[in-house]
Write an enzyme that holds these catalytic residues in place. Structure first.
Site, PDB file in Angstrom:
ATOM      1  N   HIS A 102      18.916  77.387  98.584  1.00  0.00           N
ATOM      2  CA  HIS A 102      17.534  77.740  98.281  1.00  0.00           C
ATOM      3  C   HIS A 102      17.204  79.093  98.925  1.00  0.00           C
ATOM      4  O   HIS A 102      17.837  79.503  99.901  1.00  0.00           O
ATOM      5  CB  HIS A 102      16.587  76.661  98.787  1.00  0.00           C
ATOM      6  N   GLU A 104      14.789  80.161 100.760  1.00  0.00           N
ATOM      7  CA  GLU A 104      14.412  80.151 102.176  1.00  0.00           C
ATOM      8  C   GLU A 104      15.659  79.984 103.053  1.00  0.00           C
ATOM      9  O   GLU A 104      15.798  80.641 104.087  1.00  0.00           O
ATOM     10  CB  GLU A 104      13.432  79.000 102.470  1.00  0.00           C
ATOM     11  N   CYS A 129       9.942  73.868  98.684  1.00  0.00           N
ATOM     12  CA  CYS A 129      10.217  72.486  98.271  1.00  0.00           C
ATOM     13  C   CYS A 129      10.406  71.609  99.518  1.00  0.00           C
ATOM     14  O   CYS A 129      10.551  72.107 100.636  1.00  0.00           O
ATOM     15  CB  CYS A 129      11.461  72.440  97.383  1.00  0.00           C
ATOM     16  N   CYS A 132      13.470  72.423 101.664  1.00  0.00           N
ATOM     17  CA  CYS A 132      13.355  73.596 102.533  1.00  0.00           C
ATOM     18  C   CYS A 132      12.426  73.330 103.708  1.00  0.00           C
ATOM     19  O   CYS A 132      12.661  73.815 104.813  1.00  0.00           O
ATOM     20  CB  CYS A 132      12.874  74.802 101.737  1.00  0.00           C
TER      21      CYS A 132
HETATM   22 ZN   LIG Z   1      13.702  74.861  98.527  1.00  0.00          ZN
END
Ligand SMILES: [Zn+2]
Length: 301
Positions: A102, A104, A129, A132
């Site tokens: 992801h 992040e 999300c 994360c």
């Molecule tokens: Zn994420």
């Protein structure tokens, strides 16, 4: 300007384009904005840190490799050193979705790999999300980490993830980005790939399994990139070391770079091993030359 920016650069505001062009035009631009760059950008655009970082998100999203979703997420991790680290989502065609990185995670591991010891703020173009949010609970900034999103007030990770489960619940107080040296060494003649893997294994974050590990890769451009394993209190959001190495290749090199060789550094019989899953993913990426590098403690932990 690197080819990756050509389609994303027009998405920046006219003011930011004018101010950022000399930075992104640098041949050696490596996905990090140094304090002097940020000062220059703020002076020319009149923006504050949060507005500037949000304005620069299309440049972070330019690093996205999303063959499955075609959904480009960009993130900027702001370190206490003053550096800003760009990151983006990375997907691998042909391997399970759980191997995805992801945006992040990418920006955070970028910062960590470059020696950053604490993050102040994560700026991202979509709301983080749940995966994360959990990944970020492992950071030593903990609940004070600021999350900055377009069109929203700046809030903390604690605001985004209330009543969280984290490292302290398992009695762990050395956190992700805390400097660590596990004191491993390797036998025999060292070579750059092994040295890079050893260095990354020594700073890997694996307080739950104690199975410290790292992966180093050699590309067809002759570059070596290493990634350290980053474990999470909730286990599943842990980031495997191959992902940490590949994201550095994508950030510093190009998504077109090919991996020629890889080494997986871990102990002889770790509680959990990264080798088989690393080999399987690398085969899908076209690399068959994957060696295991045995690391041993030279001092007691
Ligand atoms: Zn994420």
């Amino acid at each position: 300007m690197h080819q990756r920016f050509t389609s994303f650069f027009p998405q920046l505001s006219a003011d930011i384009q004018a101010a950022a062009l000399p930075i992104f035009n640098r041949e050696q631009f490596n996905g990090i904005l140094a304090p002097a760059d940020i000062q220059a950008l703020k002076a020319q655009t009149g923006l504050d840190d949060d507005a500037l970082a949000i304005g620069l998100l299309p440049a972070a999203a330019a690093y996205s490799v999303a063959p499955i979703s075609q959904f480009h997420v960009g993130a900027i991790a702001r370190g206490v050193s003053g550096n800003w680290y760009l990151g983006a989502n990375v997907e691998f065609a042909g391997v399970p979705l759980g191997q995805s990185i992801h945006a992040e995670q990418c920006a955070i591991v970028h910062a960590w790999s470059c020696g950053e010891t604490r993050l102040d703020t994560i700026t991202v173009n979509y709301s983080p999300c749940g995966h994360c949010r959990q990944f970020m609970t492992e950071l030593n900034s903990q609940r004070e980490l600021k999350i900055s999103l377009p069109g929203r007030d700046v809030l903390t990770l604690g605001d985004y993830l209330v009543d969280s489960f984290g490292p302290a619940d398992l009695g762990i107080h050395t956190l992700l980005l805390d400097p660590q040296d596990h004191g491993y060494s390797i036998q025999g003649n060292n070579h750059p790939l092994a040295d890079a893997a050893l260095e990354a294994a020594n700073r890997s974050h694996a307080p739950y399994s104690l199975s410290h590990s790292a992966v180093a890769i050699l590309t067809d451009k002759g570059e070596v990139y290493a990634g350290a394993y980053a474990e999470n209190a909730a286990f599943n959001p842990s980031l495997p070391p191959l992902q940490a190495a590949v994201l550095m290749m994508y950030l510093k090199g190009s998504p077109d770079d090919r991996i020629l060789r890889a080494v997986v550094a871990e102990e002889t019989a770790p509680q959990i091993s990264q080798y088989a899953s690393t080999l399987e993913t690398l085969r899908t990426l076209g690399c068959e030359d994957v060696q295991k590098l045995v690391i041993t403690r030279r001092i007691n932990p």
